[in-house]
Design an enzyme around this catalytic site. Structure first.
Site, mmCIF file in Angstrom:
data_model
loop_
_atom_site.group_PDB
_atom_site.id
_atom_site.type_symbol
_atom_site.label_atom_id
_atom_site.label_comp_id
_atom_site.label_asym_id
_atom_site.label_seq_id
_atom_site.Cartn_x
_atom_site.Cartn_y
_atom_site.Cartn_z
ATOM 1 N N LEU A 1 64.728 142.765 38.474
ATOM 2 C CA LEU A 1 66.012 142.926 38.911
ATOM 3 C C LEU A 1 66.709 143.942 38.224
ATOM 4 C CD1 LEU A 1 68.738 142.039 40.693
ATOM 5 C CD2 LEU A 1 69.142 140.671 38.405
ATOM 6 N N HIS B 1 87.919 134.574 31.038
ATOM 7 C CA HIS B 1 87.043 135.752 30.873
ATOM 8 C C HIS B 1 85.575 135.145 29.957
ATOM 9 C CE1 HIS B 1 89.826 138.198 32.559
ATOM 10 N NE2 HIS B 1 90.588 138.393 31.628
ATOM 11 N N ASP C 1 86.130 137.948 40.504
ATOM 12 C CA ASP C 1 87.760 137.802 40.420
ATOM 13 C C ASP C 1 87.910 136.343 40.111
ATOM 14 O OD1 ASP C 1 90.375 138.711 40.253
ATOM 15 O OD2 ASP C 1 90.586 138.572 42.561
#
Ligand code: IPE
Ligand code: IPE
Ligand code: MG
Length: 241
Positions: free
Chosen positions: A133, A39, A22
């Protein structure tokens, strides 16, 4: 100055870390740019965090990239975010493979524009054999959507006679969520100073440690990630016992 990475107890690492990324918009506004610039810069943080997680052997990293509620943002921002998503997924596929990272996605992917869904599925397929991962992107995701969906599916199965009401338990519900093959997060990080869950993994976060930092997502780097894990390791998890 010793780094948080060096201070980590490698024998007690969280298996699954989930992040609410955020603060992109505020980070950009504070610098006199429009929200999209935030962004775009957030992509670097995604790359850094994914690498950081892979380097120390975290098994699952879930990133909240776009919520169900985010569809209600101005169309221009939604379009820019979808375009950024497509570009990034395409560009990053080789480095995901290089780092042995497997991409997964949770959320209502049927709402994504066709081109975005296609590129996403291609990247998932091209990284599916990787054994390091697991990078889980939460896209068009919200927990209430997920739980509602699970309820519908369970009811359908009960009506079809596949289960009895008595069979409904924790495990059965977990197995009907989009995260069914993924362990619950041990640690949830939210950047930008907001201290709320915003419809993210409500069921799965039941006993997760929550970590909030004022750092905005575009400034989040490996050391911030390792610091969060370090703080996690200082806590005592009791699970109600
Ligand atoms: C997070 O940053 C990215 C997404 C929700 C897609 P925001 O866009 O929420 O940025 P702020 O919180 O308004 O600063
Ligand atoms: C949560 O952030 C969703 C994502 C990070 C993708 P928001 O910025 O949308 O949430 P609120 O509006 O602050 O609760
Ligand atoms: Mg926000």
């Amino acid at each position: 100055m010793s780094s948080f990475k060096e201070k980590l107890d490698k024998t007690r690492l969280p298996k699954h870390i989930a992040i609410i990324m955020d603060g992109n918009g505020r980070w950009a506004k504070e610098r006199g740019y429009d929200r999209i610039f935030g962004h775009q810069n957030g992509v670097t943080s995604v790359r850094e965090t994914t690498e950081a997680a892979a380097e120390i052997g975290i098994e699952y990293l879930t990133l909240y990239a776009f919520s169900t509620e985010n569809w209600s943002r101005p169309q221009s921002e939604v379009d820019a975010l979808m375009e950024l998503l497509i570009d990034t997924i395409e560009k990053e596929t080789p480095s995901l493979n290089k780092n042995n990272v497997r991409l997964m996605a949770i959320g209502d992917l049927s709402r994504l524009p066709g081109s975005a869904a296609e590129k996403l599925q291609r990247c998932i397929a091209q990284t599916s054999k990787n054994t390091g991962l697991a990078l889980v992107l939460a896209l068009s995701y919200s927990s209430r959507w997920e739980i509602t969906n699970a309820l519908k599916n369970i009811c359908t199965e009960v009506l079809a006679g596949n289960y009895n009401i008595e069979d409904i338990n924790d495990e059965l519900i977990s197995n009907h969520l989009t995260t069914k093959s993924i362990p619950d997060p041990d640690l949830m990080i939210r950047t930008s100073g907001e201290e709320r869950i915003s419809n993210f993994l409500l069921w799965q976060l039941a006993y997760s440690e929550l970590y909030f930092t004022k750092t905005h997502w575009p400034e989040f780097r490996k050391e911030n990630f390792y610091q969060a894990i370090y703080e996690f390791q200082q806590r005592e998890r009791r699970f109600g016992k």
